[in-house]
Design a protein around this motif. Structure first.
Motif, short mmCIF file in Angstrom:
data_model
loop_
_atom_site.label_atom_id
_atom_site.label_comp_id
_atom_site.label_asym_id
_atom_site.label_seq_id
_atom_site.Cartn_x
_atom_site.Cartn_y
_atom_site.Cartn_z
N ASP A 158 0.86 -1.18 0.00
CA ASP A 158 0.00 0.00 0.00
C ASP A 158 0.90 1.24 0.00
O ASP A 158 1.33 1.70 1.06
CB ASP A 158 -0.91 -0.03 1.22
CG ASP A 158 -1.93 1.10 1.19
OD1 ASP A 158 -1.91 1.91 0.23
OD2 ASP A 158 -2.76 1.17 2.10
N ALA B 163 1.15 0.60 10.53
CA ALA B 163 0.36 -0.50 9.98
C ALA B 163 0.12 -1.54 11.07
O ALA B 163 1.03 -1.89 11.81
CB ALA B 163 1.09 -1.13 8.80
N VAL C 36 5.83 3.06 1.76
CA VAL C 36 5.00 1.91 1.42
C VAL C 36 4.71 1.10 2.67
O VAL C 36 5.61 0.81 3.47
CB VAL C 36 5.69 1.01 0.37
CG1 VAL C 36 4.84 -0.23 0.09
CG2 VAL C 36 5.93 1.78 -0.91
N LEU D 114 -4.22 0.84 8.13
CA LEU D 114 -3.14 1.82 8.03
C LEU D 114 -3.63 3.11 8.69
O LEU D 114 -4.68 3.63 8.32
CB LEU D 114 -2.81 2.08 6.56
CG LEU D 114 -1.62 3.00 6.26
CD1 LEU D 114 -0.32 2.32 6.61
CD2 LEU D 114 -1.62 3.39 4.77
N ASN E 213 -5.22 7.19 -2.12
CA ASN E 213 -4.52 5.98 -1.68
C ASN E 213 -5.21 4.74 -2.24
O ASN E 213 -6.43 4.66 -2.27
CB ASN E 213 -4.49 5.93 -0.15
CG ASN E 213 -3.80 4.69 0.38
OD1 ASN E 213 -4.37 3.94 1.14
ND2 ASN E 213 -2.56 4.47 -0.02
N GLN E 214 -4.39 3.79 -2.70
CA GLN E 214 -4.94 2.53 -3.20
C GLN E 214 -3.95 1.41 -2.93
O GLN E 214 -2.77 1.51 -3.25
CB GLN E 214 -5.25 2.62 -4.70
CG GLN E 214 -6.04 1.42 -5.24
CD GLN E 214 -6.58 1.68 -6.63
OE1 GLN E 214 -5.97 2.37 -7.43
NE2 GLN E 214 -7.76 1.13 -6.91
N ALA E 215 -4.45 0.35 -2.32
CA ALA E 215 -3.63 -0.81 -2.01
C ALA E 215 -3.73 -1.83 -3.15
O ALA E 215 -4.69 -1.82 -3.94
CB ALA E 215 -4.08 -1.44 -0.70
N ARG E 216 -2.77 -2.74 -3.20
CA ARG E 216 -2.78 -3.82 -4.20
C ARG E 216 -2.49 -5.15 -3.49
O ARG E 216 -1.55 -5.25 -2.71
CB ARG E 216 -1.76 -3.56 -5.29
CG ARG E 216 -1.54 -4.76 -6.22
CD ARG E 216 -0.88 -4.37 -7.51
NE ARG E 216 -1.80 -3.63 -8.38
CZ ARG E 216 -1.62 -3.49 -9.70
NH1 ARG E 216 -0.56 -4.01 -10.29
NH2 ARG E 216 -2.49 -2.81 -10.41
N ASP F 103 -6.59 -4.53 -7.15
CA ASP F 103 -6.50 -3.22 -6.50
C ASP F 103 -7.66 -3.02 -5.54
O ASP F 103 -8.77 -3.53 -5.77
CB ASP F 103 -6.50 -2.10 -7.55
CG ASP F 103 -5.23 -2.08 -8.36
OD1 ASP F 103 -4.17 -2.46 -7.83
OD2 ASP F 103 -5.29 -1.67 -9.55
N SER F 104 -7.41 -2.26 -4.49
CA SER F 104 -8.48 -1.99 -3.52
C SER F 104 -9.56 -1.11 -4.12
O SER F 104 -9.34 -0.37 -5.09
CB SER F 104 -7.90 -1.32 -2.28
OG SER F 104 -7.36 -0.03 -2.61
#
Length: 245
Positions: free
Chosen positions: A1, A12, A22, A46, A62-65, A75-76
């Motif tokens: 992320d 985190a 990250v 997070l 923000n975008q997590a993978r 992807d989130s």
């Protein structure tokens, strides 16, 4: 992320690590990610603080993978929107607060006498959660005084003095907790009448606050009041009370 610039004190949960912007969770740090059965889920969190100061209406995206063995990376998705697989976005709401003060002092032995000089001091202090940008300070000197000098040098047009970032660079981008100081020296007119009231007030405009802000005299209890002196100084008043039988 990978989290966006503008976030500080990032942490985190659930074994996640933070490195070079990250947040990372994997099977080594978070055993629950080793194998996830169909229908099962794991929650990762997070947390962070928004940096102060920050400009108003800045968007933090923000975008997590999620990647896995023998699976396509995912992807989130932001569940609060109708778009699919879209990043999560927040809009920062900041504000600028300014404290503008103007005081005066007589220069010389004869307080505020005709023909003597008076020094004004202007203090502009920034607060709030956003930098004060593009400040312009305007001071229209009152009748009864004549401009002598200023520091830093103002743009002078008759009795009107103006400072911007050109004259005082700090006015271009003033961070919360910082301040800018300006001074003006004037001469009281030779023909000014003793007892005449000379009032003066500064006006501050800017890009990051609504409307103009007027200076306040820090030596009085009133709020946002002009700075005032009396030609010849304040009179000495003596009160005597006697009793007669």
């Amino acid at each position: 992320d990978p989290f966006p610039d503008g976030l500080v004190q990032v942490a985190a949960n659930n074994g996640g690590t933070i490195s070079e912007g990250v947040a990372l969770w994997n099977a080594q740090t978070t055993p629950a990610l080793t194998s996830l059965a169909a229908g099962a889920s794991v929650e990762l969190e997070l947390t962070a603080r928004i940096a102060n100061p920050m400009e108003d209406r800045r968007e933090l995206i923000n975008q997590a993978r999620l990647s896995a063995t023998d699976a396509v990376a995912v992807d989130s998705d932001d569940p609060n929107t109708q778009l699919a697989d879209d990043p999560t976005s927040i809009t920062v709401r900041s504000q600028t607060t300014l404290v503008v003060e103007k005081s005066d002092e007589s220069i010389g032995d004869a307080d505020y006498a005709p023909g003597t000089q008076v020094r004004y001091r202007i203090r502009i202090g920034a607060g709030g959660t956003q930098r004060a940008r593009g400040l312009v300070v305007t001071d229209v000197l009152p009748d009864g005084v004549t401009f002598v000098s200023s520091e830093p040098a103002a743009q002078a047009n008759g009795q009107t003095l103006t400072w911007s970032a050109t004259q005082a660079p700090g006015l271009g981008n003033l961070s919360p907790g910082n301040e800018e100081s300006l001074t003006i020296t004037v001469r009281i007119d030779e023909r000014a009448l003793s007892g005449a009231v000379i009032a003066n007030q500064v006006r501050v405009a800017g890009e990051t606050h609504n409307g103009d802000i007027l200076s306040n005299d820090p030596d009085t209890v009133e709020v946002d009041d002009p700075t005032v002196f009396i030609v010849g100084g304040n009179p000495d008043i003596t009160v005597v009370k006697t009793v007669e039988e």
